[in-house]
Write an enzyme that holds these catalytic residues in place. Structure first.
Site, PDB file in Angstrom:
ATOM      1  N   HIS A  72       0.893  -1.362   0.032  1.00 51.98           N
ATOM      2  CA  HIS A  72       0.065   0.005   0.021  1.00 51.98           C
ATOM      3  C   HIS A  72       0.756   1.321  -0.077  1.00 51.98           C
ATOM      4  CE1 HIS A  72      -2.850   2.894   0.931  1.00 51.98           C
ATOM      5  NE2 HIS A  72      -2.527   3.026   2.189  1.00 51.98           N
ATOM      6  N   HIS A  93       1.182   5.631  -1.143  1.00 50.53           N
ATOM      7  CA  HIS A  93       0.710   6.881  -1.134  1.00 50.53           C
ATOM      8  C   HIS A  93       1.437   7.623  -2.400  1.00 50.53           C
ATOM      9  CE1 HIS A  93      -2.201   7.703   2.191  1.00 50.53           C
ATOM     10  NE2 HIS A  93      -1.854   6.494   2.281  1.00 50.53           N
ATOM     11  N   ASP A 103       1.585  -3.885 -20.739  1.00 51.75           N
ATOM     12  CA  ASP A 103       2.571  -4.987 -20.505  1.00 51.75           C
ATOM     13  C   ASP A 103       2.142  -5.631 -19.232  1.00 51.75           C
ATOM     14  OD1 ASP A 103       3.983  -5.202 -22.792  1.00 51.75           O
ATOM     15  OD2 ASP A 103       5.563  -3.957 -22.069  1.00 51.75           O
ATOM     16  N   HIS A 159      -8.537   7.854  -1.735  1.00 52.29           N
ATOM     17  CA  HIS A 159      -7.428   7.486  -0.743  1.00 52.29           C
ATOM     18  C   HIS A 159      -6.207   7.139  -1.458  1.00 52.29           C
ATOM     19  CE1 HIS A 159      -6.357   4.281   2.667  1.00 52.29           C
ATOM     20  NE2 HIS A 159      -5.338   4.947   2.390  1.00 52.29           N
ATOM     21  N   TYR A 192       9.553 -12.232 -23.789  1.00 53.19           N
ATOM     22  CA  TYR A 192      10.332 -11.049 -23.113  1.00 53.19           C
ATOM     23  C   TYR A 192      11.156 -11.985 -22.169  1.00 53.19           C
ATOM     24  CZ  TYR A 192      11.429  -6.467 -21.042  1.00 53.19           C
ATOM     25  OH  TYR A 192      11.865  -5.502 -20.548  1.00 53.19           O
TER      26      TYR A 192
END
Lengths: 237, 237, 237, 237
Positions: free
Chosen positions: A97, A99, A122, A173, A231
């Site tokens: 998580h 910001h 991708d 958020h 790739y």
């Protein structure tokens, strides 16, 4: 001490999101899960501790319901979001998580990030989704747990796979990202920020909301994720 | 030398706003107040001295009316704003004035920063307010003192609490932020810049001016400030 | 070697614009003038030499007509703009030409930078002006010299003083800034970039084109430049 | 080992695009060609290897059809774009593919970058062109090769010269740049990003889409590229 290896991975992930500038002002946290034992165990950052001071021993270990199994500190205040996502998304091994600034701007604007280029294609199959805002009832019932619930609902109702769409924007958020390991979750959080930054500028320049043609985005997604992936040196990713 | 400890805190705060990039070109200053003695004393940066060269002994100590009590240098040209705010806002212990780039852009646009996300809600209860422009009379009566006066009036007329709203934008000028200590004032100035940067990009992406739902912002504000605060290891902030 | 002291100042100014990021890709140059001798002499960067490799001896010294007096290298291709400005603006002692990013964006948009805040007002009296585009005849007669000519004309026709307005945007090109010394020219070029960056964001946020009220901008300009200047320890600037 | 000198140049170019921030997340690659032997040979980055770990020996050498002549690793997945461009553009000696942020934003918006200033005019003769999106057939026939084909078609149909226009935006993807050597290709990729960043901000400020007058842009282009070039100490570039 339980889960030595997982603790090291989670410690690294927490420090790495700070080092890469994805968690300004310590706004962010990373966790990992060990599903190999009889009982799945989650290792997560403690609440309000600076990344610089964090040690593997400071991490808190909980079960899938968020009950502390080992650790002297209080777990991250976002714990209930992490555990709900681990219960709902059985294939993921790490959650981050952040910001990070541009992904958070899209979240604050309540807009999904359209697929405007091949880098996006991708890594994310389709737009980076945005949740609905939490209702008054959901906040009352538990803000943090409900944050996980609106993410899970967004994926269920949109028919989205957490493997194909390794991140989400929580409206008003900030973003969550995940992967098979904590390190992969960090990579996805970092790429998500890059995608968000590019998309911001592309939209200012008038990019079509519909994004790139489907035959192009499908080609790119399958190039890295399909059975014929080409790739890298491996053959897979 | 008076106020050794406060001087150290104020010295740190002045250097820190430069180090964090909040005071480009030495545009900025920090002060602190000691209200414990019989007479409140303010320590503030001297005018026009580089942050790199500043020592604790260079700081100027004044009373609440701005009369110099100790110090060989001239106090910051913004002194009268600081002292007026200390008189009006009895609970604050430190003030930081910066020209941080995004907060200043909002100030120059004369717009309050709407509460568009949970980070904002964690730190500011409601929008970051913007003052009115100073009238011709107010400039004539004393620009610096009037700057404090329009801030105080904005809070009084808006029914705002300096504890719940730890900063403000002065229209056509730049932000001021404060806290219980000089260090907390620096933190608030830094978070204000982060909020301003996020809000800028969110608004470009079309964020609703109304901001996030009130039940979400209230939850976040009370999570960190109410009697049931759950963030960090402490129980308070 | 002529002008040892001036060479050192000009060397510093050239390196400093690179160090501060104002001259990306070596797009930029600085010069200084010594008007104390019988014949004014200009020291300027040679053309196409990297800032890192530059020495005081590499600088080229010319007279006010741009004739080389000392130096083995070819002078900056912008020399004729510098000499014309030194002839027109008798009070300036240093000139800096940069391609700093936000000032150049305003120049490319052909827009003057309105005075939107007190920092602007502290350094520039009124908007930062923008020239007209060069006509086909002016390009044919000499692009570089004509660049100086359109700047001089802009100041003459606008009744602007180079002391009160220490810089300009050349439409479709980039900024020039000046000062009493090469070092002051660097400071003005740097502040101009800061002002341009703030104004860009303020305009995106909807700042009024008219800028801040005249009674505020006048107060700020006179605070730093008038006979009653109060900023800094000196009494002047 | 074949092509020692070219390998060193290509190694440097690959590392340099990472060092300058043009290839975030290893999104990018550089190649060079040696046309002096009987058979032209291309040296290119291997696929999915970190720039930090790359050695000259890791580079893959292929012929103009992309057949590996020397090298243990798989060549960059973008090889077919590079070889097609080397076949079509006989005068170029190095190619750089980046995902630099502002150039990529223009590519994602599907917009050519108009010539808004003299820096642009110094390096690119006219706008930086953008290709069409690949059709479904082109993707099916080979995405990477078709990427080269749409670039070549854009130049052919637009009557553009790769020497005068040393780069292109692939719609919905990212930029390619080239030069007479790998090092010059890096310089062009870097300047392209600078131009893209300036143009982004200029357009936000309302720059005229038509760009600067033709007599100004022609002057600048010929100043650096024509037979009467005056920039730098040489006489050419």
């Amino acid at each position: 001490m339980l889960l030595e290896s997982l603790r090291q991975q989670v410690l690294w992930a927490n420090r790495e999101i700070a080092r890469r500038g994805l968690a300004p002002h310590t706004f962010g946290n990373a966790s990992g899960i060990d599903r190999t034992g009889g009982k799945a165990l989650v290792a997560i950052k403690p609440s309000g501790v600076d990344y610089a001071d964090l040690t593997a021993a400071d991490l808190v270990v909980t079960d899938l319901e968020g009950r502390v199994v080992e650790g002297a500190l209080r777990p991250s205040s976002d714990l209930d979001t992490h555990t709900l996502l681990y219960r709902e998304f059985g294939e993921i091994g790490g959650i981050v998580h952040t910001h990070s600034e541009f992904a958070t701007a899209w979240a604050q604007a309540g807009r999904a990030i359209p697929c405007l280029g091949t880098t996006h294609a991708d890594y994310f199959h389709g737009p980076v989704p945005v949740t609905e805002a939490l209702t008054e009832d959901e906040v009352r019932e538990g803000y943090v747990r409900s944050t996980g619930a609106v993410i899970a609902r967004r994926f269920r109702e949109g028919g989205l796979s957490p493997a194909a769409v390794p991140g989400v924007l929580v409206a008003g958020h900030a973003p969550f990202a995940w992967g098979r390991t904590p390190a992969e979750a960090v990579e996805h959080a970092d790429v998500l920020e890059y995608i968000a930054r590019l998309a911001y500028r592309s939209v200012v320049l008038g990019a079509a909301e519909g994004g790139i043609p489907k035959h192009v985005s499908e080609y790119h997604y399958l190039r890295k994720h399909g059975p014929k992936a080409t790739y890298g040196q491996g053959g897979g990713r």
